[in-house]
Motif scaffolding. Structure first.
Motif, PDB file in Angstrom:
ATOM      1  N   ASP A   1     -18.412   0.705  -7.817  1.00  0.00           N
ATOM      2  CA  ASP A   1     -19.554  -0.076  -7.364  1.00  0.00           C
ATOM      3  C   ASP A   1     -20.897   0.571  -7.717  1.00  0.00           C
ATOM      4  O   ASP A   1     -21.072   1.782  -7.584  1.00  0.00           O
ATOM      5  CB  ASP A   1     -19.449  -0.290  -5.848  1.00  0.00           C
ATOM      6  CG  ASP A   1     -18.290  -1.218  -5.524  1.00  0.00           C
ATOM      7  OD1 ASP A   1     -17.758  -1.847  -6.452  1.00  0.00           O
ATOM      8  OD2 ASP A   1     -17.935  -1.314  -4.335  1.00  0.00           O
TER       9      ASP A   1
ATOM     10  N   HIS B   1     -19.047  -7.029 -11.447  1.00  0.00           N
ATOM     11  CA  HIS B   1     -18.066  -6.199 -12.168  1.00  0.00           C
ATOM     12  C   HIS B   1     -17.824  -6.739 -13.581  1.00  0.00           C
ATOM     13  O   HIS B   1     -17.679  -5.966 -14.528  1.00  0.00           O
ATOM     14  CB  HIS B   1     -16.744  -6.123 -11.397  1.00  0.00           C
ATOM     15  CG  HIS B   1     -16.756  -5.086 -10.293  1.00  0.00           C
ATOM     16  ND1 HIS B   1     -16.996  -3.751 -10.535  1.00  0.00           N
ATOM     17  CD2 HIS B   1     -16.537  -5.190  -8.963  1.00  0.00           C
ATOM     18  CE1 HIS B   1     -16.927  -3.072  -9.386  1.00  0.00           C
ATOM     19  NE2 HIS B   1     -16.660  -3.922  -8.412  1.00  0.00           N
TER      20      HIS B   1
ATOM     21  N   SER C   1      -9.906  -3.821  -8.098  1.00  0.00           N
ATOM     22  CA  SER C   1     -10.742  -2.945  -7.276  1.00  0.00           C
ATOM     23  C   SER C   1     -10.005  -2.655  -5.972  1.00  0.00           C
ATOM     24  O   SER C   1      -8.806  -2.895  -5.858  1.00  0.00           O
ATOM     25  CB  SER C   1     -12.084  -3.622  -7.012  1.00  0.00           C
ATOM     26  OG  SER C   1     -11.884  -4.745  -6.197  1.00  0.00           O
TER      27      SER C   1
ATOM     28  N   HIS D   1     -20.386 -10.119  -6.088  1.00  0.00           N
ATOM     29  CA  HIS D   1     -20.016  -8.752  -6.459  1.00  0.00           C
ATOM     30  C   HIS D   1     -19.021  -8.715  -7.635  1.00  0.00           C
ATOM     31  O   HIS D   1     -19.135  -7.869  -8.532  1.00  0.00           O
ATOM     32  CB  HIS D   1     -19.405  -8.082  -5.222  1.00  0.00           C
ATOM     33  CG  HIS D   1     -18.961  -6.678  -5.425  1.00  0.00           C
ATOM     34  ND1 HIS D   1     -19.810  -5.606  -5.336  1.00  0.00           N
ATOM     35  CD2 HIS D   1     -17.739  -6.157  -5.715  1.00  0.00           C
ATOM     36  CE1 HIS D   1     -19.134  -4.490  -5.557  1.00  0.00           C
ATOM     37  NE2 HIS D   1     -17.874  -4.803  -5.794  1.00  0.00           N
TER      38      HIS D   1
HETATM   39 ZN    ZN Z   1     -16.399  -3.390  -6.473  1.00  0.00          ZN
END
Ligand code: ZN
Ligand code: KG4
Length: 390
Positions: free
Chosen positions: A353, A159, A183, A155
């Motif tokens: 996200d 980003h 985040s 993940h």
């Molecule tokens: Zn995130």
């Protein structure tokens, strides 16, 4: 190469279809379909994300989001058929923990022809494990029926890629690049020496900066998620030049390393409020004071790490990069101090996200794609998956 990507690491359910032409990082991309559903309204009354509730929502909405993304991409053709008994059993087995999803998936698969998709990219971590598993099992079920490979995606790497994506291709990033990833769950400085080669330079010792925004928002009586709320109030205070409300600390500013700490800042906000009933102006001023303190620490520590690592460019990624004050402070400071260094920030909609970034990271690692049979046992949710792990 057409990639279907799935993101369920927290409270956004997202499915995209991205067409990639060429080889990473020189490829060009077209986003053919993009479906994103935020669960914010559901979690708001609890003041934060409730993992099991989030999991149930992902399970309920993934098939509709898939249908939406494929429809937008014009890749769905109705062709009613029956799955074999064995296929049906496999789907029930793969999805038995995802409430009601197996039947919905079977109906979907029995309604439409297999769409022209070459691979599936799915977030396997970091994030909330129960929610990651829903996306992973969903990906495995589709891959099995369509007989296409799956790439597990980090993940945080997603980003990074979101920040250097122009909407069409990737910027030519001067390496090494320093990435500040901010985040709800992470605050880390990572040196990207090459694509896929990351070295951890510094990280938070307690709360992530997004978490601090969310907690401070709660102290100010603002709804979840607090980041955008604080940022709105703070902007108002800046426009109206409201006087300082609290003299807040700048934690770890001179710690001599590249680590962060935000829990003390949150506590300082609590002390500043005490039991007082704040006026609207006082609340706005305090939101601005907090945003100033957090930004100053992020900027000073990032600039110091930029110097010590000899980085050539700066990448800012993660949900907190939606913050306007943070964006402008970084771009202005770097434009003055390091005029030759590019600063990359996600375009609108790609800070928080999303699954477009998962498709990009999936394309980057397409060589690591696993065939659907080995994917069943080899792809697992890893809530703490680090960007530096191979
Ligand atoms: Zn995130
Ligand atoms: O990357 P992200 O969407 O999810 C995680 O991977 O955690 O980041 C979400 C975080 C939340 O803490 C949210 O409050 C914060 O990003 N955020 C912001 C803003 N928009 C979202 N923080 C400050 N200012 C904003 N405008």
């Amino acid at each position: 190469m057409r990639i279907l990507s799935i993101e369920t690491s927290c409270d956004e359910t997202a499915v995209s279809i991205v067409d990639a032409v060429g080889v990473f990082p020189e490829a060009t991309y077209s986003v053919l379909g993009n479906a994103l559903l935020s669960q914010i309204d559901i979690h708001r009354e609890y003041g934060g994300v409730f993992p099991n509730l989030a999991k149930r929502e992902h399970a309920r909405t993934l098939v509709p989001m898939l249908t939406q993304a494929l429809t937008e991409a014009k890749l769905l053709t109705e062709a009613p058929r029956s799955l074999s008994q064995q296929e049906v059993e496999e789907l029930h087995e793969l999805l038995h923990r995802e409430h009601g999803m197996a039947d919905e998936m079977i109906t979907f698969l029995e309604t439409y022809e297999n769409p022209k998709i070459d691979a599936i990219a799915v977030t396997s971590g970091p994030g909330l494990e129960p929610t990651l598993w829903v996306g992973i099992n969903f990906a495995k079920a589709l891959a099995r029926t369509w007989n296409i490979p799956i790439v597990p995606v980090n993940h945080m790497e997603g980003h990074v890629l979101a920040s250097v994506f122009t909407g069409y291709n990737l910027h030519t990033v001067a390496l090494p690049a320093l990435a500040l990833l901010i985040s709800g769950g992470h605050t880390e400085l990572v040196l990207m020496k090459d694509w896929w080669t990351y070295e951890l330079v510094g990280q938070t010792r307690d709360d992530a900066v997004g978490e601090a925004f969310d907690k401070v928002a709660r102290l100010l009586g603002l709804p979840y998620p607090g980041g955008p709320e604080i940022s709105k109030l703070a902007e108002d205070a800046r426009t109206r030049e409201l006087p300082q409300f609290a003299d807040l600390p700048r934690p770890m500013l001179s710690s001599g390393d590249h680590d962060f700490s935000f829990s003390g800042l949150k506590t300082a906000v609590r002390y500043a409020i005490q039991e007082k009933e704040l006026s609207n102006d006082e609340r706005a001023a305090l939101a601005r004071d907090f945003e100033d303190a957090a930004t100053e620490v992020l900027l000073a520590k990032t600039a110091a790490a930029f110097e010590t690592t000899g980085a050539q460019s700066l990448i800012l990624g993660g949900g907190v990069t939606a913050n306007r004050h943070i964006r402008s402070s970084f771009t202005e400071h770097f434009a003055t101090e390091y005029p030759d260094a590019a600063v990359y920030l996600p375009e609108s909609g790609l800070s928080t996200d999303n699954s477009i970034m998962i498709a990009l990271a999936g394309h980057a690692h397409i060589d690591n794609a696993l065939d659907p049979l080995s994917a069943s046992s080899l792809i697992n949710a890893d809530g703490n998956r680090s960007i530096t792990a191979k």
